[in-house]
Design an enzyme around this catalytic site. Structure first.
Site, PDB file in Angstrom:
ATOM      1  N   ARG A 114       8.623 -37.328  34.958  1.00  0.00           N
ATOM      2  CA  ARG A 114       8.138 -37.069  36.318  1.00  0.00           C
ATOM      3  C   ARG A 114       6.718 -37.631  36.487  1.00  0.00           C
ATOM      4  O   ARG A 114       6.361 -38.128  37.554  1.00  0.00           O
ATOM      5  CB  ARG A 114       8.152 -35.549  36.543  1.00  0.00           C
ATOM      6  CG  ARG A 114       7.499 -35.088  37.804  1.00  0.00           C
ATOM      7  CD  ARG A 114       7.431 -33.563  37.846  1.00  0.00           C
ATOM      8  NE  ARG A 114       6.732 -33.104  39.034  1.00  0.00           N
ATOM      9  CZ  ARG A 114       6.465 -31.832  39.296  1.00  0.00           C
ATOM     10  NH1 ARG A 114       6.849 -30.877  38.461  1.00  0.00           N
ATOM     11  NH2 ARG A 114       5.815 -31.487  40.385  1.00  0.00           N
ATOM     12  N   ASN A 140      -0.467 -25.486  31.731  1.00  0.00           N
ATOM     13  CA  ASN A 140       0.983 -25.367  31.947  1.00  0.00           C
ATOM     14  C   ASN A 140       1.692 -26.668  32.273  1.00  0.00           C
ATOM     15  O   ASN A 140       2.884 -26.797  32.002  1.00  0.00           O
ATOM     16  CB  ASN A 140       1.301 -24.264  32.969  1.00  0.00           C
ATOM     17  CG  ASN A 140       0.693 -24.511  34.317  1.00  0.00           C
ATOM     18  OD1 ASN A 140      -0.202 -25.342  34.473  1.00  0.00           O
ATOM     19  ND2 ASN A 140       1.159 -23.800  35.318  1.00  0.00           N
ATOM     20  N   GLU A 188      -6.947 -26.543  42.846  1.00  0.00           N
ATOM     21  CA  GLU A 188      -5.586 -25.955  42.895  1.00  0.00           C
ATOM     22  C   GLU A 188      -5.641 -24.755  41.993  1.00  0.00           C
ATOM     23  O   GLU A 188      -5.665 -24.906  40.774  1.00  0.00           O
ATOM     24  CB  GLU A 188      -4.563 -26.902  42.276  1.00  0.00           C
ATOM     25  CG  GLU A 188      -4.301 -28.179  42.968  1.00  0.00           C
ATOM     26  CD  GLU A 188      -3.147 -28.902  42.268  1.00  0.00           C
ATOM     27  OE1 GLU A 188      -3.135 -29.003  41.034  1.00  0.00           O
ATOM     28  OE2 GLU A 188      -2.264 -29.364  42.977  1.00  0.00           O
ATOM     29  N   CYS A 209       2.203 -22.056  38.606  1.00  0.00           N
ATOM     30  CA  CYS A 209       1.376 -21.585  39.718  1.00  0.00           C
ATOM     31  C   CYS A 209       2.254 -21.140  40.866  1.00  0.00           C
ATOM     32  O   CYS A 209       1.964 -20.166  41.546  1.00  0.00           O
ATOM     33  CB  CYS A 209       0.403 -22.670  40.165  1.00  0.00           C
ATOM     34  SG  CYS A 209       1.199 -24.201  40.640  1.00  0.00           S
TER      35      CYS A 209
HETATM   36  P1  NAP Z   1      -7.879 -21.912  33.323  1.00  0.00           P
HETATM   37  O1  NAP Z   1      -8.109 -20.959  32.238  1.00  0.00           O
HETATM   38  O2  NAP Z   1      -8.612 -21.757  34.610  1.00  0.00           O
HETATM   39  O3  NAP Z   1      -8.170 -23.365  32.699  1.00  0.00           O
HETATM   40  C1  NAP Z   1      -7.987 -24.539  33.459  1.00  0.00           C
HETATM   41  C2  NAP Z   1      -8.841 -25.633  32.882  1.00  0.00           C
HETATM   42  O4  NAP Z   1     -10.220 -25.296  33.027  1.00  0.00           O
HETATM   43  C3  NAP Z   1      -8.635 -25.873  31.390  1.00  0.00           C
HETATM   44  O5  NAP Z   1      -8.691 -27.263  31.163  1.00  0.00           O
HETATM   45  C4  NAP Z   1      -9.830 -25.178  30.769  1.00  0.00           C
HETATM   46  O6  NAP Z   1     -10.189 -25.683  29.512  1.00  0.00           O
HETATM   47  C5  NAP Z   1     -10.886 -25.507  31.796  1.00  0.00           C
HETATM   48  N1  NAP Z   1     -12.084 -24.672  31.753  1.00  0.00           N
HETATM   49  C6  NAP Z   1     -12.253 -23.434  31.228  1.00  0.00           C
HETATM   50  N2  NAP Z   1     -13.528 -23.016  31.431  1.00  0.00           N
HETATM   51  C7  NAP Z   1     -14.156 -23.993  32.106  1.00  0.00           C
HETATM   52  C8  NAP Z   1     -15.469 -24.151  32.616  1.00  0.00           C
HETATM   53  N3  NAP Z   1     -16.391 -23.221  32.497  1.00  0.00           N
HETATM   54  N4  NAP Z   1     -15.759 -25.286  33.262  1.00  0.00           N
HETATM   55  C9  NAP Z   1     -14.839 -26.263  33.416  1.00  0.00           C
HETATM   56  N5  NAP Z   1     -13.582 -26.172  32.953  1.00  0.00           N
HETATM   57  C10 NAP Z   1     -13.238 -25.051  32.314  1.00  0.00           C
HETATM   58  O7  NAP Z   1      -6.334 -21.958  33.718  1.00  0.00           O
HETATM   59  P2  NAP Z   1      -5.068 -22.066  32.750  1.00  0.00           P
HETATM   60  O8  NAP Z   1      -4.915 -20.784  32.010  1.00  0.00           O
HETATM   61  O9  NAP Z   1      -5.113 -23.349  31.976  1.00  0.00           O
HETATM   62  O10 NAP Z   1      -3.884 -22.222  33.812  1.00  0.00           O
HETATM   63  C11 NAP Z   1      -3.300 -21.127  34.429  1.00  0.00           C
HETATM   64  C12 NAP Z   1      -3.841 -20.952  35.840  1.00  0.00           C
HETATM   65  O11 NAP Z   1      -3.723 -22.175  36.542  1.00  0.00           O
HETATM   66  C13 NAP Z   1      -3.042 -19.948  36.634  1.00  0.00           C
HETATM   67  O12 NAP Z   1      -3.918 -19.143  37.379  1.00  0.00           O
HETATM   68  C14 NAP Z   1      -2.203 -20.825  37.556  1.00  0.00           C
HETATM   69  O13 NAP Z   1      -1.781 -20.186  38.734  1.00  0.00           O
HETATM   70  C15 NAP Z   1      -3.126 -21.958  37.814  1.00  0.00           C
HETATM   71  N6  NAP Z   1      -2.403 -23.159  38.228  1.00  0.00           N
HETATM   72  C16 NAP Z   1      -2.510 -23.556  39.540  1.00  0.00           C
HETATM   73  C17 NAP Z   1      -1.811 -24.662  39.977  1.00  0.00           C
HETATM   74  C18 NAP Z   1      -1.891 -25.093  41.394  1.00  0.00           C
HETATM   75  O14 NAP Z   1      -1.503 -26.207  41.662  1.00  0.00           O
HETATM   76  N7  NAP Z   1      -2.379 -24.298  42.337  1.00  0.00           N
HETATM   77  C19 NAP Z   1      -1.009 -25.389  39.099  1.00  0.00           C
HETATM   78  C20 NAP Z   1      -0.925 -24.952  37.780  1.00  0.00           C
HETATM   79  C21 NAP Z   1      -1.631 -23.847  37.358  1.00  0.00           C
HETATM   80  P3  NAP Z   1      -9.845 -24.870  28.161  1.00  0.00           P
HETATM   81  O15 NAP Z   1      -8.367 -24.845  28.060  1.00  0.00           O
HETATM   82  O16 NAP Z   1     -10.499 -25.678  27.113  1.00  0.00           O
HETATM   83  O17 NAP Z   1     -10.446 -23.502  28.331  1.00  0.00           O
END
Ligand code: NAP
Length: 529
Positions: free
Chosen positions: A149, A202, A297, A331
């Site tokens: 994809r 994810n 997002e 998400c």
């Molecule tokens: P996350 O914990 O917010 O992490 C997202 C990204 O941010 C990772 O690459 C993470 O790196 C990085 N990050 C962490 N702390 C940071 C900082 N202080 N400054 C800059 N970047 C930082 O989210 P996740 O657990 O990976 O994903 C799950 C969340 O994503 C859920 O809430 C889901 O709903 C949301 N999501 C939203 C969408 C949408 O399109 N709306 C799509 C998919 C997922 P590290 O991994 O190194 O900490």
């Protein structure tokens, strides 16, 4: 670990010295991450994946690495470089210079390279899918689908960019009262500069390319900070762009924990745009970032409203698929069901029958429910389940957890005082609230701090449209579960679910700014037909 998925076959595979792995899902000869065309991205001596800067794969001078824990085995699977701030500075400087030359590269040439990267990515779908299975426990087939994809997204983006970026606007001045036709305005779309891309765990490959491809076709350079879980998948994907022959320093990938280098990256003066997908981290980034365009997002609490006249088989199938695919770690997963009391028993019977058929076990065996990404995530989900239990929710299945593996669970008769009614579990646990009226459902949906998507099941299109108008979400799906995609559809969240709109066309437009050139003529010019 007890596994109720099919036969768990061990394949002894010693070629890269990693020992025995369950790789039955990968065809022979296409198996190993970090080998063959990917061997240069791995520092074999220390078994640490390198980062990508100035067109080369490098070891960090920090001498430190970050461990990536396999969610299934809960053992270290891979290691990546912990990049230093000096290395980030170097990448930013080089990306700025590379972007200037890239902005002068013809659109068709940019598109040609993107098509090449897409083809290379798809060709290497198996080793990249292997990384997804090992880093984020995504079921094997879905992992392959994510890579394919992503290739399709890159190609579509290249074509869309050639079309929409080749067109500007020409305005004449006498269409505004009081003006002669002495001014011609030429408005065109020009790149922003350096785009910082931060995807979540994810969909690390797909949500990285959904930022990289629009940025590149629009003439920007890229600094990618992959999620820690998913970093090795991202590094393999970046290598496909490297193999396609993009100019050096145009695409860069720095690794390290977000909590350690995240702030340094997002507040870096060299960044001209941030495209972020993730959770609440995005809210704090948006408060810290400077005067630059942001594409955010974020999370969601997508509601599924089921009316009395709904096709309950269709609704049940969508609730199970929408709520529990990839163990609910999407998400746009259905995160709350709001069903009319009169059809609730009938719906729940159908939903529970489908849940009983889900397979639970390791991603290698393509089980429907696989371990969630981390122990802390599993603990968080368990906290929501225990809170609901204390407050009297009805458990449709027995709660069961082994390590990071949580069995699918529907919680019926959930009430507004339970945390699960509002919070995003990001796991295979789905709450159900029985409602007495449509208004009750809409009010619950709109009281959420999220506003990503929602869905409604009814055979009455007029009712569906009224509900769609009333739901404060970026998208409403009628008679289907929420979903991101097809990838050229607009995709946006309201409130804490995001800023801006994605989807290929919107992302390209977001990654350019409008530049006007006004030609002032000494006398009015009219074309007399
Ligand atoms: P996350 O914990 O917010 O992490 C997202 C990204 O941010 C990772 O690459 C993470 O790196 C990085 N990050 C962490 N702390 C940071 C900082 N202080 N400054 C800059 N970047 C930082 O989210 P996740 O657990 O990976 O994903 C799950 C969340 O994503 C859920 O809430 C889901 O709903 C949301 N999501 C939203 C969408 C949408 O399109 N709306 C799509 C998919 C997922 P590290 O991994 O190194 O900490």
């Amino acid at each position: 670990m007890m596994i109720i998925c099919g036969h768990h076959q061990k394949v002894d595979y010693q070629e890269n010295g990693e020992g025995a792995y369950d790789l039955a899902f990968l065809p022979r000869g296409k198996r190993m991450a970090g080998t063959g065309s990917f061997s240069e991205i791995l520092d074999g001596e220390n078994n640490v994946y390198k980062y990508y800067s100035e067109g080369e794969w490098r070891k960090s001078v920090s001498g430190k690495s970050v461990a990536i824990v396999n969610p299934t085995t809960r053992k270290t699977q891979y290691k990546v470089q912990a990049c230093s701030q000096a290395e980030v500075n170097k990448v930013m400087e080089a990306a700025k210079i590379a972007q200037k030359a890239w902005a002068k590269t013809p659109l068709w040439k940019r598109a040609e390279l993107l098509h090449k990267a897409a083809a290379i990515l798809k060709e290497h779908k198996h080793p990249i899918a292997e990384c997804l299975v090992k880093e984020i426990a995504k079921p094997a087939k879905d992992s392959v689908t994510e890579v394919v994809r992503s290739g399709d997204l890159i190609s579509y983006c290249a074509e869309e960019g050639v079309r929409i970026l080749g067109q500007g606007t020409f305005l004449v001045s006498d269409s505004f009262p009081g003006n002669e036709r002495t001014k011609y305005c030429l408005a065109s779309k020009v790149p922003l500069g350096v785009v910082l891309a931060i995807p979540p765990f994810n969909y690390p490959v797909n949500l990285a390319v959904s930022k990289i491809a629009p940025a590149l076709i629009a003439g920007n350079s890229i600094v990618l900070k992959p999620p820690t879980q998913g970093a090795v998948s991202c590094l393999h994907m970046v290598h496909c762009f490297h193999l396609a022959g993009f100019p050096k320093s145009l695409i860069n990938c720095v690794t390290g924990k977000g909590s350690e280098i995240g702030d340094f990256l997002t507040m870096h003066p060299g960044v001209n745009c941030i495209s972020f997908t993730g959770g609440d981290t995005g809210i704090s980034i948006s408060k810290k970032a400077g005067m630059i365009p942001l594409q955010m997002e974020l999370g969601g609490k997508d509601a599924c409203i089921v009316l009395e006249d709904a096709d309950l088989d269709l609704a049940a199938a969508n609730i199970v698929k929408g709520g529990l695919s990839y163990s609910g770690q999407r998400c746009t997963a259905v995160k709350i069901v709001l069903v009319m009391e009169s059809v609730a028993d009938a719906l729940m019977e159908k939903v529970n029958a489908k849940v009983a058929k889900l397979t639970v076990g390791p991603p290698e065996e393509d089980c429907d429910i696989t371990p969630v990404v981390s122990e802390s995530s599993a603990n968080f989900i368990e906290g929501l389940v225990m809170d609901a239990k204390e407050k009297g929710a009805t458990f449709c299945q027995t709660y069961k957890r082994e390590g990071n593996l949580i069995w699918p669970l529907l919680l019926d008769n959930v009430r507004a005082d339970m945390r699960i009614a509002w919070e995003e579990p990001f796991g295979p646990v789905l709450p159900v609230i029985r409602i007495g009226s449509v208004e009750e459902g809409i009010n619950h949906c709109n009281a959420s701090n999220f506003g990503l998507q929602g869905c409604v099941f009814t055979k009455d299109i007029n009712k569906a449209m009224i509900i769609s108008d009333a739901m404060e979400t970026g998208t409403v799906q009628i008679n289907s579960a929420p979903a991101r995609g097809p990838d050229h559809f607009p995709f946006q969240g309201l409130k804490d679910s995001g800023i801006g709109s994605q989807g290929i066309t919107n992302s390209i437009n977001m990654m350019v700014k409008v530049k006007s050139t006004v030609i002032n003529l000494p006398t009015a010019s009219y074309t007399m037909g």
